[in-house]
Design a protein around this motif. Structure first.
Motif, mmCIF file in Angstrom:
data_model
loop_
_atom_site.group_PDB
_atom_site.id
_atom_site.type_symbol
_atom_site.label_atom_id
_atom_site.label_comp_id
_atom_site.label_asym_id
_atom_site.label_seq_id
_atom_site.Cartn_x
_atom_site.Cartn_y
_atom_site.Cartn_z
ATOM 1 N N PRO A 8 34.658 51.180 -32.036
ATOM 2 C CA PRO A 8 33.201 51.347 -32.041
ATOM 3 C C PRO A 8 32.702 51.950 -33.364
ATOM 4 O O PRO A 8 31.667 51.552 -33.859
ATOM 5 C CB PRO A 8 32.954 52.306 -30.882
ATOM 6 N N SER A 9 33.453 52.886 -33.945
ATOM 7 C CA SER A 9 32.981 53.494 -35.190
ATOM 8 C C SER A 9 33.205 52.558 -36.374
ATOM 9 O O SER A 9 32.585 52.706 -37.408
ATOM 10 C CB SER A 9 33.687 54.815 -35.439
ATOM 11 N N GLU A 11 32.458 49.534 -36.452
ATOM 12 C CA GLU A 11 31.455 48.486 -36.413
ATOM 13 C C GLU A 11 30.559 48.503 -37.653
ATOM 14 O O GLU A 11 30.201 47.466 -38.171
ATOM 15 C CB GLU A 11 30.594 48.682 -35.168
ATOM 16 N N HIS A 13 31.225 49.513 -40.708
ATOM 17 C CA HIS A 13 31.788 49.215 -42.018
ATOM 18 C C HIS A 13 32.881 48.154 -42.027
ATOM 19 O O HIS A 13 33.496 47.926 -43.059
ATOM 20 C CB HIS A 13 32.246 50.486 -42.731
ATOM 21 N N GLY A 14 33.128 47.488 -40.915
ATOM 22 C CA GLY A 14 34.018 46.336 -40.921
ATOM 23 C C GLY A 14 35.484 46.680 -41.070
ATOM 24 O O GLY A 14 35.857 47.801 -41.380
ATOM 25 N N SER A 15 36.351 45.686 -40.833
ATOM 26 C CA SER A 15 37.786 45.865 -40.991
ATOM 27 C C SER A 15 38.295 44.755 -41.890
ATOM 28 O O SER A 15 37.540 43.854 -42.239
ATOM 29 C CB SER A 15 38.449 45.779 -39.623
ATOM 30 N N VAL A 16 39.585 44.842 -42.244
ATOM 31 C CA VAL A 16 40.168 43.809 -43.107
ATOM 32 C C VAL A 16 39.987 42.444 -42.459
ATOM 33 O O VAL A 16 39.568 41.485 -43.108
ATOM 34 C CB VAL A 16 41.664 44.097 -43.358
ATOM 35 N N MET A 69 25.198 43.687 -40.334
ATOM 36 C CA MET A 69 24.009 43.817 -39.506
ATOM 37 C C MET A 69 24.381 43.560 -38.054
ATOM 38 O O MET A 69 25.177 42.686 -37.757
ATOM 39 C CB MET A 69 22.937 42.809 -39.949
ATOM 40 N N GLU A 74 21.106 52.293 -33.563
ATOM 41 C CA GLU A 74 20.809 53.025 -34.790
ATOM 42 C C GLU A 74 20.466 52.101 -35.959
ATOM 43 O O GLU A 74 20.046 52.559 -37.009
ATOM 44 C CB GLU A 74 21.959 53.962 -35.152
#
Lengths: 110, 201
Positions: A8-9, A11, A13-16, A69, A74
């Motif tokens: 959830p956190s 979300e 900033h994305g992952s590889v 996006m 928030e």
């Protein structure tokens, strides 16, 4: 699918994996745009429509996978700001093209 | 139950990351979007007004355009890897990825300047026709933004050198540049589709 891999956190900033999925999709869509024009397989208006659709999808891919996006609570203000701007730019583009085209018709400059 | 607590801490963490600086920068980007929107509108109106000069079909080449697009697209993912490293607090990796992004961006600006120089040398500068005026205005505004991004990248690399961890203030700066860089890539999608490819049909 990428949602399964991100916590959830993660979300915001994305992952590889989400970056790679976004990149692969972007490469495919870009190659498709080039291919569409270079192959001359469709009529000119068909090609133009195809390009517009591909570009629209690619913008959505970039917004989702690179700009992260989403519809989280928030991000509400970011999204409101974004949709206001998109509406503004659409009115700007369509309005300009309509008015200038109409003026050109009346002045017989085309 | 355990799941609930993780979600809560994660949610709190996420809230912590959301900064007014980043939102302010997002608002700036939206105004920048309006600038590009108006330049696209100008190009849409003027792109047929070639005044007997060359049109896009005569001027644009696939190879240069494909190289520019590839460089910018790859630089997007390298910056993304830099952001992932930044979230893991790996400063040397962040510097490395920002450096790679800088080189790719520099390659893009170099190719674009080369293309402009070639066109101006052949007498097809912005003074040739309304089409070329609007073309140069739109594409060089994008190029100028990329150049600003390059200066920003160097600044952040210098600020990161010699540090061992990334404070929140630095994270905000990196996030803002990330938004800026990916936003420029979106503008480039519209440029290569509408300005280049659409006039090469």
């Amino acid at each position: 699918m990428s949602d399964l891999h991100t916590s959830p956190s993660g979300e915001s900033h994305g992952s590889v994996s989400s970056y790679i999925i976004g990149f692969v999709l972007a490469v495919i869509l870009t190659a498709a745009s080039f291919g569409l024009v270079m192959s001359h397989s469709l009529s000119p208006s068909g090609t133009l429509t195809g390009l517009a659709v591909l570009a629209f999808i690619q913008v959505l891919v970039h917004l989702h996978y690179f700009l992260h996006m989403g519809n989280g609570s928030e991000q509400r203000w970011n999204n409101m700001c974004f949709f206001f701007t998109v509406g503004f730019v659409v009115i700007l583009l369509i309005g300009t093209m309509f008015i200038m085209n109409n003026t050109a018709l009346h002045m017989m400059s085309r | 139950m355990a799941h609930d607590t993780t979600v809560q801490t994660a949610g709190h963490d996420e809230h912590h990351h959301e900064s007014p600086v980043v939102f302010g920068f997002w608002v700036y980007l939206m105004t920048d979007c309006i600038i590009f929107g108006s330049l696209f509108a100008v190009f849409a109106v003027l792109h047929n007004q070639v005044n007997g000069g060359p049109s896009g079909r005569d001027l644009f080449e696939y190879s240069g355009l494909a190289q520019e697009t590839a460089l910018l697209l790859i630089s997007s993912i390298t910056y993304g890897f830099g952001m992932i490293a930044a979230h893991k607090n790996e400063v040397s990796k962040v510097i490395m990825w920002l450096g790679v992004t800088f080189l790719l961006g520099l390659g893009f600006v170099g190719l674009e300047l080369n293309e402009f120089a070639h066109m101006i040398h052949e007498g097809n500068g912005p003074d040739r026709s309304a089409f070329l005026s609007s073309f140069f205005t739109l594409v060089s505004t994008h190029g100028l933004h990329v150049t600003c991004g390059l200066i920003w990248l160097v600044t952040l690399i210098v600020q990161l050198m010699g540090t061992t961890e990334i404070p929140e203030r630095m994270m905000n700066k990196l996030t803002c540049l990330s938004l800026f860089w990916h936003f420029l890539d979106i503008v480039w999608i519209c440029v290569f589709t509408y300005v280049y490819l659409a006039s090469m049909i």
